[in-house]
Motif scaffolding. Structure first.
Motif, PDB file in Angstrom:
ATOM      1  N   PRO A 300       0.809  -1.227   0.000  1.00 19.89           N
ATOM      2  CA  PRO A 300       0.000   0.000   0.000  1.00 19.89           C
ATOM      3  C   PRO A 300       0.836   1.267   0.000  1.00 19.89           C
ATOM      4  O   PRO A 300       0.428   2.275  -0.591  1.00 19.89           O
ATOM      5  CB  PRO A 300      -0.833  -0.142   1.281  1.00 19.89           C
ATOM      6  N   SER A 383      -2.577   2.244   9.041  1.00 27.04           N
ATOM      7  CA  SER A 383      -1.751   2.183   7.841  1.00 27.04           C
ATOM      8  C   SER A 383      -0.567   3.145   7.890  1.00 27.04           C
ATOM      9  O   SER A 383      -0.380   3.950   6.990  1.00 27.04           O
ATOM     10  CB  SER A 383      -2.635   2.508   6.625  1.00 27.04           C
ATOM     11  N   ASP A 390      -3.090  -4.136   5.628  1.00 29.12           N
ATOM     12  CA  ASP A 390      -3.903  -4.470   4.466  1.00 29.12           C
ATOM     13  C   ASP A 390      -3.486  -5.827   3.892  1.00 29.12           C
ATOM     14  O   ASP A 390      -2.302  -6.101   3.694  1.00 29.12           O
ATOM     15  CB  ASP A 390      -3.737  -3.407   3.372  1.00 29.12           C
TER      16      ASP A 390
END
Length: 522
Positions: A300, A383, A390
């Motif tokens: 990500p 995140s 993720d």
């Protein structure tokens, strides 16, 4: 609870590519091979450790496989020159550069880690078979899973290098280190046999705390892909229809739902590798928070923008930062992977998938580059940069429907193929007039598949594989414009494969016996 939170990653640390540890684990996790499989738990932990290798940066953890399956095609490209992806994406790779590791990732690292999985899988199968210290149902489960992991990696190996060392026994390091290359067709015959065994013995699904493990349907989709590469269209179609008719997986009503970070195990996902924050990582002391290996997902971050690259008007950076902060968000990734110039310009404006694949504005701010928000996670709590929870999506049903459409068209033309492509297009457009395809010739339908797979599966690690098996990679790349590199100038016919890294050739000259050119690179 995710799988990695309940298992200690224990795995065999040896391979003929070197005996160095590839995860700096607690020494208690390293168990001598001669005493390893004394219980059900030992065998299950060995499988978990082998999954952990897949999560290394060189395979699925960062963008290891993405370099080979997406970079240098017509969907993604970097937003700036980047030395650790340039050799592959710009087609400047050679044997020596294949050994160069930047940020713990290189062609050599991918080669080594794929073969580590093979080595471990063979070892596990050997030690579990007929081992009466392990319950019979556990033996079946573990052997099936190890067989799948071996097949998965040999499939990747043949995609990347074609002919390659192939063995399915628990050989010694010396024996493995002297192997030459086996013909790809022979390897794939073995892979198909392994996949069929896995399908006969793996479950349809797992309990919630075990999700992230591969089911029989992950094995089935790889088998279908191999048949399609071999142009065995009937076998490919039959396998796709089996997945569509017998698996618990379905298409979701909308494209956006597929990529919802709060529903990572949705019904469309056939297999994804699970990740969590702060689990068994190596961190670079020069860059606090940057995980090199282990189970942290870098991917990500590669798609998340970074603030210093954005917005287009640099005077608005403070305002954008404040707007993001008010939402608990940040542009704190690397932002390296963005939609390619060609992809952004050609993606249909009326396609509902476009906003998930191309974002050139955010919160009202114009961005420098068109990002791919289907992989974004901007949330600061879940995140942080290089430390994401993720999952890594590997296979999903949207792919299977398009595979079925392609197989049916190649077999019989488009008449019965529309039924497989239309469900994909129907959720991508507002009206039937937009999504319905009618009156196409076989070649026109084939070209529609070329585009539909591009829009539907963008940056999901399929594109170069597709272009290569269709035989059009060279033509496509030579007719594109790029931002920073010149792959259209550099690409050559032999670039459909990678070179075996120079260090491997020096350690094992037998690798050149069947092909002194090393896939055309010398």
């Amino acid at each position: 609870m995710k799988t990695k939170n309940i298992f200690l990653y224990i795995f065999v640390v040896f391979s003929f590519f070197g005996c160095e540890k590839f995860l700096e684990e607690d020494p208690r996790a390293i168990v001598a091979p001669e005493t390893f499989f004394a219980s059900d738990n030992d065998a299950r932990q060995a499988i978990q450790g082998t999954y952990a290798i897949l999560k290394n940066n060189s395979i699925y953890g960062q963008v290891g496989l993405d370099h080979f399956y997406d970079n240098g095609a017509d969907i993604i490209e970097p937003n700036r020159p980047a030395n650790f992806v340039q050799p592959i994406g710009a087609y400047t790779l050679d044997e020596a550069l294949a050994d160069v590791s930047v940020q713990k990732m290189s062609v050599s690292d991918t080669w080594k880690d794929l073969y580590r999985v093979v080595f471990n899988s063979n070892f596990i199968i050997d030690r579990v078979t007929d081992n009466e210290a392990i319950l019979e149902e556990v033996r079946t489960e573990v052997i099936a899973e190890a067989t799948f992991l071996r097949a998965l990696c040999y499939w990747h190996i043949t995609n990347l290098w074609s002919d390659a060392p192939y063995y399915t026994e628990a050989l010694s390091l010396e024996e493995v280190g002297a192997l030459g290359r086996t013909d790809e067709a022979i390897i794939l015959d073995g892979v198909i046999a392994d996949l069929q065994f896995a399908q006969a013995n793996l479950p349809d699904s797992y309990a919630d705390d075990q999700r992230g493990r591969a089911t029989k349907w992950a094995a089935a989709i790889i088998e279908a892909k191999i048949y399609m590469k071999q142009q065995n269209w009937q076998a490919g179609l039959s396998k796709c229809l089996q997945i569509m008719n017998e698996s618990p997986h379905t298409l979701l009503p909308t494209y956006a739902e597929v990529f919802d970070p709060l529903n990572e195990y949705n019904a469309e996902i056939i297999w994804s590798l699970d990740f969590a924050r702060d689990i068994n990582s190596q961190f670079d002391p020069a860059f606090p928070g940057r995980a090199f290996a282990g189970n942290n997902s870098w991917r990500p971050s590669m798609f998340n923008p970074r603030l210093r690259d954005e917005p287009k008007n640099s005077d608005e950076r403070g305002a954008l930062r404040d707007s993001l902060s008010s939402l608990g968000q940040a542009f704190n990734g690397t932002g390296l992977q963005v939609a390619s110039k060609d992809f952004a310009e050609k993606f249909p404006l009326n396609d509902l998938r476009r906003p998930l694949n191309i974002a050139d504005t955010y919160l009202g701010f114009e961005l420098n580059f068109p990002y791919m928000p289907k992989f974004w996670n901007l949330d600061l709590d879940t995140s942080p940069r290089f430390n994401h929870e993720d999952n890594r999506l590997v296979f999903r049903m949207g792919d299977v429907y398009l595979m079925a459409a392609e197989c049916e068209n190649e077999l019989n033309g488009p008449a019965n193929a529309y039924q497989y492509i239309h469900p994909i297009r129907q959720r991508a457009y507002e009206t039937q007039a937009e999504w319905e395809l009618v009156g196409l010739s076989q070649q026109e339908f084939r070209e529609a598949i070329y585009d539909e797979r591009k829009w539907e599966l963008a940056a999901e690690a399929h594109r170069r594989y597709d272009l290569i098996r269709w035989g059009i990679l060279l033509d496509v790349v030579q007719n594109l414009e790029y931002r920073f590199w010149e792959p259209n100038v550099n690409i050559r016919p032999y670039h459909v494969l990678l070179p075996i890294p120079l260090r491997e050739l020096e350690q094992n000259p037998a690798l050149l016996e069947s092909d002194p050119t090393n896939n055309g690179y010398r």
